[in-house]
Design an enzyme around this catalytic site. Structure first.
Site, mmCIF file in Angstrom:
data_model
loop_
_atom_site.group_PDB
_atom_site.id
_atom_site.type_symbol
_atom_site.label_atom_id
_atom_site.label_comp_id
_atom_site.label_asym_id
_atom_site.label_seq_id
_atom_site.Cartn_x
_atom_site.Cartn_y
_atom_site.Cartn_z
ATOM 1 N N VAL A 4 -5.214 -4.767 7.879
ATOM 2 C CA VAL A 4 -5.203 -5.782 8.934
ATOM 3 C C VAL A 4 -5.947 -5.288 10.169
ATOM 4 O O VAL A 4 -6.666 -6.052 10.818
ATOM 5 C CB VAL A 4 -3.759 -6.186 9.282
ATOM 6 C CG1 VAL A 4 -3.735 -7.148 10.469
ATOM 7 C CG2 VAL A 4 -3.084 -6.835 8.077
ATOM 8 N N CYS A 61 3.048 -13.655 8.415
ATOM 9 C CA CYS A 61 1.891 -14.361 7.856
ATOM 10 C C CYS A 61 2.280 -15.679 7.181
ATOM 11 O O CYS A 61 1.624 -16.712 7.369
ATOM 12 C CB CYS A 61 1.153 -13.467 6.864
ATOM 13 S SG CYS A 61 2.218 -12.650 5.659
ATOM 14 N N SER A 114 -2.239 -8.427 -0.809
ATOM 15 C CA SER A 114 -2.773 -7.840 0.419
ATOM 16 C C SER A 114 -1.754 -7.860 1.545
ATOM 17 O O SER A 114 -1.865 -7.078 2.496
ATOM 18 C CB SER A 114 -4.048 -8.568 0.852
ATOM 19 O OG SER A 114 -3.819 -9.966 0.951
ATOM 20 N N ARG A 164 5.940 -12.559 -4.775
ATOM 21 C CA ARG A 164 4.637 -11.897 -4.786
ATOM 22 C C ARG A 164 3.923 -12.268 -6.083
ATOM 23 O O ARG A 164 4.514 -12.204 -7.168
ATOM 24 C CB ARG A 164 4.825 -10.384 -4.712
ATOM 25 C CG ARG A 164 3.545 -9.623 -4.466
ATOM 26 C CD ARG A 164 3.059 -9.776 -3.033
ATOM 27 N NE ARG A 164 3.901 -9.091 -2.070
ATOM 28 C CZ ARG A 164 3.768 -9.196 -0.755
ATOM 29 N NH1 ARG A 164 2.827 -9.976 -0.240
ATOM 30 N NH2 ARG A 164 4.581 -8.547 0.062
ATOM 31 N N HIS A 208 -2.139 -16.573 0.804
ATOM 32 C CA HIS A 208 -0.773 -16.994 0.476
ATOM 33 C C HIS A 208 -0.761 -18.499 0.199
ATOM 34 O O HIS A 208 -1.430 -19.283 0.893
ATOM 35 C CB HIS A 208 0.180 -16.721 1.636
ATOM 36 C CG HIS A 208 0.477 -15.272 1.866
ATOM 37 N ND1 HIS A 208 0.111 -14.275 0.995
ATOM 38 C CD2 HIS A 208 1.149 -14.663 2.885
ATOM 39 C CE1 HIS A 208 0.538 -13.109 1.471
ATOM 40 N NE2 HIS A 208 1.159 -13.321 2.606
#
Length: 331
Positions: free
Chosen positions: A15, A131, A161, A231, A238
């Site tokens: 990130v 996120c 990720s 996940r 996402h």
């Protein structure tokens, strides 16, 4: 145009590197830039728009000498807890991507398309939401304003990720027979309904983050929300299935009209031509993509949405840089 001294804390991570990239892409008015990381990563040389910048060890002494206006953090909760107040003490604003400050009543939790006004009520620290929460509220806020949300059911399909470099490595290594190092099970050709640690009530912390952060960002503690986060074997992006029940009548067409005008939202909804959001399309973009909008006939005033975004960009780096842009424009 006024320029600012900017720091990226955790600059060598997935990130952190994306934050550097986004600062350059969006032409943030940077005067001097500094990169901070752990002692292990100190000395690494990174490029910033043609400048060679040596990564410094994150210490109080180095912060004190830095004269940083905006410090964008992606270095984990422990680092943020220790050093965000240090930047604030020396006159900077820490924009933190960890979970450390998100639910602190004195720290604003900001998504610029949703609650920009909150950014100006800070005391030197601003929190970047989770996120998966960011992309959800970008899609939900305009619908909430129009139809008033009563209940939300989140089901997420989150890219590896989101777990950093080792999450990416686990997916890449899975087909080679290499045992996972980040996840409890192999992620390639698999789905793991487990993100973050489990709490006593059976929810994971990731699920509770979505529940609590949504309420804080939308400013409504009465919202009924539940979540299941999983996940999936996708590198970036996402995806979320969001079921929403409203107090006021809503139709698919009315919802699409609202979403088509919403800031930061791209509507991709033409199922007759197989047009709907997918992570492969969202990768590399800053917008939140919404599709599969349809009425939920099992309840009054219900909708189903499919929401996709690049979790490293809008879900982390871009949102943080947008917060800095808000503050700079306000000055």
């Amino acid at each position: 145009m006024k320029k600012y001294n900017v720091a990226v804390v955790g600059a060598t991570g997935v990130v952190g590197r994306k934050m550097i990239e986004v600062l350059i892409e969006r032409k943030f008015p940077v005067d001097e830039v500094q990169f901070f990381a752990s002692k292990k990563s100190a000395g690494t040389v990174l490029d910033y728009n043609g400048r060679k910048v040596v990564v410094e060890e994150l210490t109080k002494e180095n912060v004190a000498q830095s004269n940083v206006k905006y410090a964008i953090f992606s270095a984990g909760s422990d680092v943020s807890k220790a050093f965000a107040p240090v930047f604030a003490e020396y006159g900077g604003v820490a924009i933190d991507n960890s979970s450390c400050w998100r639910m602190d009543d004195s720290v604003p939790l900001v998504v610029p398309e949703v609650n920009p006004e909150a950014a100006f009520n800070h005391h030197g620290i601003i929190a970047n939401p989770n996120c998966s929460t960011i992309q959800a509220v970008v899609a939900l806020k305009p619908l909430h304003d129009k139809f008033k949300i009563k209940r939300i059911v989140y089901s997420t399909y989150q890219a590896v990720s989101g777990a950093g470099k080792q999450g990416l490595a686990d997916l890449e290594d899975g087909d080679k027979g290499v045992a996972p190092k980040k996840f409890p099970y192999r992620i390639s050709h698999n789905i793991i309904p487990h993100i973050d640690v489990f709490t006593d009530d059976g929810y994971t912390k990731e699920e509770l983050k979505m529940i609590n952060e949504t309420r804080k960002i939308l400013g409504d503690d009465s919202l009924k929300i539940t979540a299941t986060t999983a996940r999936v074997p996708v590198y970036y992006g996402h995806s979320e299935s969001i079921n929403v029940e409203f107090f006021n009548p809503v139709t698919r067409q009315a919802a699409l009209e609202v979403l088509s005008k919403a800031k930061g939202v791209v509507v991709c909804d033409d199922v007759k031509n197989n047009i709907y959001p997918m992570p492969i399309d969202a990768e590399g973009h800053d917008e939140v993509f919404v599709g599969r909008v349809r009425e939920d006939k099992s309840v009054d005033n219900g909708l189903n949405l499919w929401v996709v975004a690049d979790n490293i960009r809008k879900g982390a780096a871009t949102n943080a840089v947008q917060i800095a842009e808000l503050l700079a424009a306000h000055e």
